[in-house]
Design an enzyme around this catalytic site. Structure first.
Site, PDB file in Angstrom:
ATOM      1  N   GLY A  46     -64.980  62.137 112.382  1.00  0.00           N
ATOM      2  CA  GLY A  46     -64.663  63.296 111.554  1.00  0.00           C
ATOM      3  C   GLY A  46     -63.606  64.158 112.219  1.00  0.00           C
ATOM      4  O   GLY A  46     -63.455  64.139 113.450  1.00  0.00           O
ATOM      5  N   GLN A  51     -58.821  71.605 114.006  1.00  0.00           N
ATOM      6  CA  GLN A  51     -58.678  70.920 115.294  1.00  0.00           C
ATOM      7  C   GLN A  51     -57.252  70.472 115.569  1.00  0.00           C
ATOM      8  O   GLN A  51     -56.900  70.182 116.706  1.00  0.00           O
ATOM      9  CB  GLN A  51     -59.607  69.699 115.345  1.00  0.00           C
ATOM     10  CG  GLN A  51     -61.071  70.071 115.399  1.00  0.00           C
ATOM     11  CD  GLN A  51     -61.937  68.834 115.351  1.00  0.00           C
ATOM     12  OE1 GLN A  51     -62.252  68.332 114.286  1.00  0.00           O
ATOM     13  NE2 GLN A  51     -62.304  68.313 116.510  1.00  0.00           N
ATOM     14  N   CYS A  91     -67.582  65.800 119.983  1.00  0.00           N
ATOM     15  CA  CYS A  91     -66.486  66.394 119.230  1.00  0.00           C
ATOM     16  C   CYS A  91     -65.169  66.012 119.882  1.00  0.00           C
ATOM     17  O   CYS A  91     -65.060  66.036 121.116  1.00  0.00           O
ATOM     18  CB  CYS A  91     -66.643  67.917 119.228  1.00  0.00           C
ATOM     19  SG  CYS A  91     -65.327  68.786 118.351  1.00  0.00           S
ATOM     20  N   LEU A  92     -64.179  65.664 119.066  1.00  0.00           N
ATOM     21  CA  LEU A  92     -62.869  65.301 119.609  1.00  0.00           C
ATOM     22  C   LEU A  92     -62.242  66.457 120.378  1.00  0.00           C
ATOM     23  O   LEU A  92     -61.392  66.242 121.237  1.00  0.00           O
ATOM     24  CB  LEU A  92     -61.928  64.848 118.483  1.00  0.00           C
ATOM     25  CG  LEU A  92     -62.278  63.495 117.841  1.00  0.00           C
ATOM     26  CD1 LEU A  92     -61.391  63.234 116.640  1.00  0.00           C
ATOM     27  CD2 LEU A  92     -62.157  62.371 118.859  1.00  0.00           C
ATOM     28  N   HIS A 133     -70.882  69.799 110.783  1.00  0.00           N
ATOM     29  CA  HIS A 133     -70.102  69.986 112.011  1.00  0.00           C
ATOM     30  C   HIS A 133     -68.647  70.340 111.675  1.00  0.00           C
ATOM     31  O   HIS A 133     -68.075  71.275 112.244  1.00  0.00           O
ATOM     32  CB  HIS A 133     -70.195  68.697 112.839  1.00  0.00           C
ATOM     33  CG  HIS A 133     -69.383  68.671 114.100  1.00  0.00           C
ATOM     34  ND1 HIS A 133     -69.941  68.557 115.352  1.00  0.00           N
ATOM     35  CD2 HIS A 133     -68.039  68.726 114.301  1.00  0.00           C
ATOM     36  CE1 HIS A 133     -68.976  68.558 116.265  1.00  0.00           C
ATOM     37  NE2 HIS A 133     -67.813  68.644 115.657  1.00  0.00           N
ATOM     38  N   GLU A 134     -68.064  69.596 110.736  1.00  0.00           N
ATOM     39  CA  GLU A 134     -66.650  69.846 110.386  1.00  0.00           C
ATOM     40  C   GLU A 134     -66.500  71.181 109.640  1.00  0.00           C
ATOM     41  O   GLU A 134     -65.508  71.882 109.822  1.00  0.00           O
ATOM     42  CB  GLU A 134     -66.073  68.709 109.532  1.00  0.00           C
ATOM     43  CG  GLU A 134     -66.175  67.307 110.115  1.00  0.00           C
ATOM     44  CD  GLU A 134     -65.685  67.160 111.532  1.00  0.00           C
ATOM     45  OE1 GLU A 134     -64.846  67.972 111.980  1.00  0.00           O
ATOM     46  OE2 GLU A 134     -66.158  66.233 112.215  1.00  0.00           O
ATOM     47  N   HIS A 137     -66.168  73.892 112.029  1.00  0.00           N
ATOM     48  CA  HIS A 137     -64.807  74.021 112.575  1.00  0.00           C
ATOM     49  C   HIS A 137     -63.957  74.942 111.693  1.00  0.00           C
ATOM     50  O   HIS A 137     -63.174  75.751 112.197  1.00  0.00           O
ATOM     51  CB  HIS A 137     -64.119  72.653 112.654  1.00  0.00           C
ATOM     52  CG  HIS A 137     -64.448  71.857 113.884  1.00  0.00           C
ATOM     53  ND1 HIS A 137     -64.230  72.321 115.160  1.00  0.00           N
ATOM     54  CD2 HIS A 137     -64.965  70.609 114.032  1.00  0.00           C
ATOM     55  CE1 HIS A 137     -64.604  71.394 116.040  1.00  0.00           C
ATOM     56  NE2 HIS A 137     -65.055  70.343 115.375  1.00  0.00           N
TER      57      HIS A 137
HETATM   58 NI    NI Z   1     -65.717  68.496 116.162  1.00  0.00          NI
END
Ligand code: NI
Length: 176
Positions: A46, A51, A91-92, A133-134, A137
């Site tokens: 995701g 991000q 998370c990225l 989660h997204e 963000h």
């Molecule tokens: Ni993330």
């Protein structure tokens, strides 16, 4: 095809609140394409526009094994949430960190797809976790902020130590 730079926690830009998309135009479609390339290359399941330092309400998710089932959510809104489940997340933007977070188990989300058409989706399991989660963000919230202050301090110290060297994602651990 462009790969976008992914902001790393604790970059302050990860705390910006994203703005609604007023029109799904060529610019948004290009953003989605570039975000998808970036997410698949990372690899992650995701990615939120936040991000990649674009503060618009766009998220993409692919939780499929085959990595060919891209879900696009523009201006996502939760219309229902029930149950509770705790699951490990990564998370990225926080490479190498995996921690358990408690979230709603089942959700209903309403959004626009990549063509600007409205849809409603019911989700549970990893997909439900990923959507929540997204969506965080987009509100400027990173998953580690659910953890205790002590844990957050340890994570910050570890990220500082690892510097630019990002650990390789580990198989089977969801990076959102
Ligand atoms: Ni993330």
């Amino acid at each position: 095809m462009a790969l976008l730079h992914i902001l790393r926690y604790p970059d302050r830009r990860l705390h910006k609140v994203a703005a609604r998309v007023e029109r799904v135009d060529g610019g948004i479609r290009k953003l989605i394409k570039d975000m998808a390339n970036t997410m698949y290359a990372a690899p992650g399941v995701g990615l939120a526009a936040t991000q990649v330092d674009v503060h618009k309400r766009v998220i993409i998710i692919d939780v499929s094994e085959t990595r060919d089932q891209l879900n696009v959510f523009i201006n996502p809104e939760l219309t229902a949430a029930s149950g509770e489940a705790e699951r490990e997340e990564g998370c990225l933007s926080v490479p190498g960190v995996f921690e358990k977070v408690r979230r709603a188990e089942r959700i209903t989300v309403r959004a626009l797809d990549g063509d600007g058409s409205p849809f409603t989706l019911q989700a549970e399991g990893l997909l439900a976790v990923c959507i929540q989660h997204e969506m965080d963000h987009l509100e400027g919230k990173v998953f580690v902020e659910y953890l205790s202050r002590l844990k957050q301090q340890r994570i910050l110290a570890r990220l500082k130590k690892q510097g630019r060297r990002a650990p390789q994602p580990e198989a089977g651990r969801p990076v959102l």
